[in-house]
Write a protein that holds these residues in place. Structure first.
Motif, PDB file in Angstrom:
ATOM      1  N   MET A 100       0.800  -1.219   0.000  1.00  0.00           N
ATOM      2  CA  MET A 100       0.000   0.000   0.000  1.00  0.00           C
ATOM      3  C   MET A 100       0.839   1.278   0.000  1.00  0.00           C
ATOM      4  SD  MET A 100      -3.259  -0.529  -0.214  1.00  0.00           S
ATOM      5  CE  MET A 100      -3.050  -1.945  -1.287  1.00  0.00           C
ATOM      6  N   GLY A 101       2.120   1.181   0.372  1.00  0.00           N
ATOM      7  CA  GLY A 101       2.982   2.360   0.368  1.00  0.00           C
ATOM      8  C   GLY A 101       3.167   2.953  -1.018  1.00  0.00           C
ATOM      9  N   VAL A 102       2.929   2.150  -2.075  1.00  0.00           N
ATOM     10  CA  VAL A 102       3.061   2.643  -3.451  1.00  0.00           C
ATOM     11  C   VAL A 102       2.040   3.753  -3.724  1.00  0.00           C
ATOM     12  CG1 VAL A 102       2.899   1.959  -5.881  1.00  0.00           C
ATOM     13  CG2 VAL A 102       3.937   0.412  -4.218  1.00  0.00           C
ATOM     14  N   TYR A 103       0.909   3.731  -3.009  1.00  0.00           N
ATOM     15  CA  TYR A 103      -0.177   4.677  -3.276  1.00  0.00           C
ATOM     16  C   TYR A 103      -0.048   5.974  -2.475  1.00  0.00           C
ATOM     17  CZ  TYR A 103      -2.221   0.503  -5.358  1.00  0.00           C
ATOM     18  OH  TYR A 103      -2.437  -0.601  -6.130  1.00  0.00           O
ATOM     19  N   PHE A 104       1.038   6.117  -1.719  1.00  0.00           N
ATOM     20  CA  PHE A 104       1.214   7.302  -0.878  1.00  0.00           C
ATOM     21  C   PHE A 104       1.163   8.585  -1.717  1.00  0.00           C
ATOM     22  CE2 PHE A 104       3.464  10.523   1.485  1.00  0.00           C
ATOM     23  CZ  PHE A 104       3.189  10.258   2.818  1.00  0.00           C
ATOM     24  N   LEU A 105       1.895   8.620  -2.821  1.00  0.00           N
ATOM     25  CA  LEU A 105       1.968   9.829  -3.642  1.00  0.00           C
ATOM     26  C   LEU A 105       0.633  10.133  -4.305  1.00  0.00           C
ATOM     27  CD1 LEU A 105       3.618  12.123  -4.860  1.00  0.00           C
ATOM     28  CD2 LEU A 105       4.339  10.562  -6.671  1.00  0.00           C
ATOM     29  N   VAL A 106      -0.059   9.114  -4.828  1.00  0.00           N
ATOM     30  CA  VAL A 106      -1.328   9.378  -5.511  1.00  0.00           C
ATOM     31  C   VAL A 106      -2.396   9.848  -4.536  1.00  0.00           C
ATOM     32  CG1 VAL A 106      -0.843   7.792  -7.405  1.00  0.00           C
ATOM     33  CG2 VAL A 106      -2.006   6.932  -5.377  1.00  0.00           C
ATOM     34  N   ALA A 158      -3.521   6.905   6.715  1.00  0.00           N
ATOM     35  CA  ALA A 158      -4.210   5.743   6.155  1.00  0.00           C
ATOM     36  C   ALA A 158      -3.423   4.463   6.409  1.00  0.00           C
ATOM     37  CB  ALA A 158      -4.427   5.944   4.655  1.00  0.00           C
ATOM     38  N   LEU A 159      -2.109   4.513   6.143  1.00  0.00           N
ATOM     39  CA  LEU A 159      -1.277   3.332   6.368  1.00  0.00           C
ATOM     40  C   LEU A 159      -1.098   3.066   7.853  1.00  0.00           C
ATOM     41  CD1 LEU A 159       1.454   3.889   3.623  1.00  0.00           C
ATOM     42  CD2 LEU A 159      -0.690   2.622   3.472  1.00  0.00           C
ATOM     43  N   SER A 160      -1.076   4.132   8.645  1.00  0.00           N
ATOM     44  CA  SER A 160      -0.934   3.974  10.083  1.00  0.00           C
ATOM     45  C   SER A 160      -2.147   3.269  10.674  1.00  0.00           C
ATOM     46  CB  SER A 160      -0.757   5.352  10.733  1.00  0.00           C
ATOM     47  OG  SER A 160      -0.658   5.230  12.129  1.00  0.00           O
ATOM     48  N   ILE A 161      -3.337   3.675  10.258  1.00  0.00           N
ATOM     49  CA  ILE A 161      -4.559   3.023  10.737  1.00  0.00           C
ATOM     50  C   ILE A 161      -4.563   1.561  10.307  1.00  0.00           C
ATOM     51  CG2 ILE A 161      -7.071   2.967  10.513  1.00  0.00           C
ATOM     52  CD1 ILE A 161      -7.006   6.000  10.222  1.00  0.00           C
ATOM     53  N   MET A 162      -4.103   1.300   9.093  1.00  0.00           N
ATOM     54  CA  MET A 162      -4.071  -0.076   8.579  1.00  0.00           C
ATOM     55  C   MET A 162      -3.186  -0.962   9.447  1.00  0.00           C
ATOM     56  SD  MET A 162      -2.791  -1.378   4.820  1.00  0.00           S
ATOM     57  CE  MET A 162      -1.063  -1.027   5.204  1.00  0.00           C
ATOM     58  N   PHE A 163      -1.953  -0.518   9.721  1.00  0.00           N
ATOM     59  CA  PHE A 163      -1.044  -1.315  10.541  1.00  0.00           C
ATOM     60  C   PHE A 163      -1.557  -1.406  11.980  1.00  0.00           C
ATOM     61  CE2 PHE A 163       1.981  -0.523   7.112  1.00  0.00           C
ATOM     62  CZ  PHE A 163       2.672  -1.723   7.064  1.00  0.00           C
ATOM     63  N   GLY A 164      -2.052  -0.284  12.516  1.00  0.00           N
ATOM     64  CA  GLY A 164      -2.539  -0.287  13.892  1.00  0.00           C
ATOM     65  C   GLY A 164      -3.726  -1.203  14.077  1.00  0.00           C
ATOM     66  N   THR A 165      -4.659  -1.182  13.120  1.00  0.00           N
ATOM     67  CA  THR A 165      -5.827  -2.058  13.195  1.00  0.00           C
ATOM     68  C   THR A 165      -5.420  -3.517  13.108  1.00  0.00           C
ATOM     69  OG1 THR A 165      -7.169  -0.337  12.142  1.00  0.00           O
ATOM     70  CG2 THR A 165      -8.073  -2.559  12.169  1.00  0.00           C
ATOM     71  N   TYR A 166      -4.432  -3.795  12.273  1.00  0.00           N
ATOM     72  CA  TYR A 166      -3.947  -5.172  12.118  1.00  0.00           C
ATOM     73  C   TYR A 166      -3.525  -5.755  13.471  1.00  0.00           C
ATOM     74  CZ  TYR A 166      -0.956  -9.037  10.580  1.00  0.00           C
ATOM     75  OH  TYR A 166      -0.382 -10.267  10.411  1.00  0.00           O
ATOM     76  N   PHE A 167      -2.853  -4.965  14.296  1.00  0.00           N
ATOM     77  CA  PHE A 167      -2.419  -5.451  15.602  1.00  0.00           C
ATOM     78  C   PHE A 167      -3.520  -5.347  16.655  1.00  0.00           C
ATOM     79  CE2 PHE A 167       1.651  -4.050  13.640  1.00  0.00           C
ATOM     80  CZ  PHE A 167       2.229  -5.300  13.560  1.00  0.00           C
ATOM     81  N   ALA A 168      -4.396  -4.345  16.526  1.00  0.00           N
ATOM     82  CA  ALA A 168      -5.390  -4.092  17.572  1.00  0.00           C
ATOM     83  C   ALA A 168      -6.466  -5.167  17.634  1.00  0.00           C
ATOM     84  CB  ALA A 168      -6.031  -2.720  17.362  1.00  0.00           C
ATOM     85  N   VAL A 169      -6.823  -5.751  16.489  1.00  0.00           N
ATOM     86  CA  VAL A 169      -7.946  -6.694  16.483  1.00  0.00           C
ATOM     87  C   VAL A 169      -7.512  -8.118  16.815  1.00  0.00           C
ATOM     88  CG1 VAL A 169      -9.252  -5.315  14.820  1.00  0.00           C
ATOM     89  CG2 VAL A 169      -7.776  -7.140  13.992  1.00  0.00           C
ATOM     90  N   GLY A 170      -6.252  -8.309  17.203  1.00  0.00           N
ATOM     91  CA  GLY A 170      -5.793  -9.649  17.580  1.00  0.00           C
ATOM     92  C   GLY A 170      -6.653 -10.312  18.648  1.00  0.00           C
ATOM     93  N   PRO A 171      -6.955  -9.633  19.776  1.00  0.00           N
ATOM     94  CA  PRO A 171      -7.834 -10.236  20.783  1.00  0.00           C
ATOM     95  C   PRO A 171      -9.230 -10.542  20.230  1.00  0.00           C
ATOM     96  CG  PRO A 171      -6.617  -8.408  21.736  1.00  0.00           C
ATOM     97  CD  PRO A 171      -6.354  -8.374  20.252  1.00  0.00           C
ATOM     98  N   LEU A 172      -9.766  -9.674  19.359  1.00  0.00           N
ATOM     99  CA  LEU A 172     -11.081  -9.922  18.762  1.00  0.00           C
ATOM    100  C   LEU A 172     -11.067 -11.179  17.912  1.00  0.00           C
ATOM    101  CD1 LEU A 172     -13.983  -9.092  18.032  1.00  0.00           C
ATOM    102  CD2 LEU A 172     -13.025  -7.659  16.210  1.00  0.00           C
ATOM    103  N   VAL A 173      -9.973 -11.411  17.201  1.00  0.00           N
ATOM    104  CA  VAL A 173      -9.865 -12.607  16.367  1.00  0.00           C
ATOM    105  C   VAL A 173      -9.894 -13.863  17.239  1.00  0.00           C
ATOM    106  CG1 VAL A 173      -8.369 -13.865  14.761  1.00  0.00           C
ATOM    107  CG2 VAL A 173      -8.644 -11.398  14.534  1.00  0.00           C
ATOM    108  N   THR A 174      -9.290 -13.785  18.422  1.00  0.00           N
ATOM    109  CA  THR A 174      -9.327 -14.915  19.342  1.00  0.00           C
ATOM    110  C   THR A 174     -10.768 -15.259  19.718  1.00  0.00           C
ATOM    111  OG1 THR A 174      -7.187 -14.268  20.267  1.00  0.00           O
ATOM    112  CG2 THR A 174      -8.526 -15.767  21.576  1.00  0.00           C
TER     113      THR A 174
END
Length: 415
Positions: free
Chosen positions: A27-33, A48-64
């Motif tokens: 997704m970093g390729v789309y930073f400029l566009v 946008a990328l920060s929320i993506m990475f943060g959400t990826y780690f935050a929902v770990g307990p929910l996935v359990t």
């Protein structure tokens, strides 16, 4: 036959990482566009990328919890669908705020749901060689990043960034047969595909200073990686490097990881090397410290060859560390602490937008790498300190056993 089914699980998890986490990392390729077409500032585009990475780690307990109620296969399929839907809907984004929801929340949470149960299956089926297998299955994302970063830029040039995102969503959808194949092979191995009911967030861990320090170290390490993934291509473009060549830098990083991750996984699976005890925490800490040094030199390089050399050096450190952050966590505190750790280190998502404010103020795209170098330095020092403070669970058990047997031995001697 059981061994072949285990191989099938490894191949299936590898392919799922290839088709889900590969686009996630591209997704970093789309930073400029996002900046040019949606009028976003560096802070807003990095959010946008920060929320993506943060959400990826935050929902770990929910996935359990989802695995407990719906099972591994249903959780993976829901995640894959959500991730693909998020990427495809991004092609119709009217503003950067829309990207926050589709790429940030949908892709971030969907990717976590798709791959976390897969890692749980690998943990069940492999014990002695778990570090090596973890590095092999996570290698899938690095393998797909080599062509996908370049393809994404080619698609942008040919079909526009909206058409490119539609094609990227199609890549994620192809994970469906890989997930079904993995779950079928796991069932033949009698792998438990429904998580047992257990405490989702172990609040007692908050009283453990070494555990909190390790989570902080993990957070800084992830923040360093997120900053590099977010700003590397944009920094190269700011130097006047061609867009395709700039995207190729991410492919170079992935290629180096492909070479080193299996080696790292094998070495970290050994107990000793040349009569020296293998300490995974020291390997992880040393890799982070070396990476800090190379990242600090990156802003002083202004030509493509120099940037590529530094990128190779940084990627070598990343490849040497491999999947050790998760493996070391299990070594020091036990695998049951993983969901809590993933939740705590979500503070790393704050790094890119905060650094983005500084970039907007100074218009220097080299600035993020000074922050990244500092984060990597803090992480490396903390990893080593935690190892000095904590005795692994198996060592603790050995001490208890020895304490229990010594009085009995002395009594028998007297008798």
């Amino acid at each position: 036959m059981a061994n072949w089914n285990k191989v099938g699980v490894v191949c299936g998890v590898f392919l799922t990482n290839f088709l889900v986490i590969g686009p996630f990392k591209s997704m970093g390729v789309y930073f400029l566009v996002f900046q040019l077409d949606l009028g976003a500032s560096a802070q807003e585009a990095s959010m946008a990328l920060s929320i993506m990475f943060g959400t990826y780690f935050a929902v770990g307990p929910l996935v359990t919890v989802m695995c407990s109620f719906f099972g591994y296969k249903s959780t993976c399929l829901i995640g894959m669908t959500l991730a693909a839907l998020g990427v495809c809907l991004s092609s119709a984004a009217p503003s950067i705020g829309f990207i926050y929801v589709t790429v940030g929340l949908c892709l971030g949470s969907g990717a976590c749901m798709a791959v976390t149960p897969m890692y749980a299956l690998v943990g069940q089926l492999f014990t002695d060689k778990r570090p090596f297998v973890n590095n092999i299955v996570t290698l899938g994302s690095a393998v797909s990043s080599v062509p996908l970063n370049l393809l994404a830029q080619i698609w942008i040039d040919s079909y526009g960034w909206r058409g490119s995102l539609l094609l990227m969503g199609g890549v994620v959808l192809n994970a469906l047969p890989a997930i079904l194949f993995t779950m079928n092979a796991a069932s033949r191995c009698n792998a438990k595909q429904k998580a047992g009911r257990r405490k989702v967030f172990d609040t007692s861990l908050l009283k453990s200073c070494p555990f909190l320090l390790y989570c902080v170290a993990n957070g800084f390490y992830i923040a360093n990686m997120v900053l590099v993934a977010t700003y590397l291509i944009r920094y190269a473009q700011s130097l006047g490097i061609d867009n395709l060549a700039a995207a190729g830098l991410s492919s170079i990083m992935a290629a180096v990881e492909i070479v080193l991750r299996p080696v790292s996984g094998y070495m970290s699976s050994l107990k000793t090397i040349c009569s020296f005890r293998v300490n995974r925490s020291y390997i992880l800490g040393g890799a982070a410290l070396l990476q800090s040094m190379f990242l600090f030199t990156l802003p002083f390089v202004t030509d493509y060859l120099g940037v590529a050399i530094v990128v190779v050096a940084c990627s070598a450190c990343v490849g040497a560390a491999g999947a050790l952050p998760i493996t070391v966590l299990s070594d020091l505190f036990g695998p049951e602490k993983l969901p809590t750790s993933l939740g705590i280190r979500t503070f790393s998502m704050a790094a890119p937008p905060l650094v983005g404010i500084a970039v907007d103020a100074t218009e220097m795209f080299s600035l993020p790498f000074f922050f990244s170098a500092g984060f990597s330095l803090i992480a490396g020092v903390c990893f080593v300190i935690v190892d000095l403070c904590v005795k692994p669970p198996e060592d603790k058990e050995q001490v208890v056993v020895e304490a229990e047997t010594k009085p009995q031995d002395s009594h028998e001697t007297k008798t």
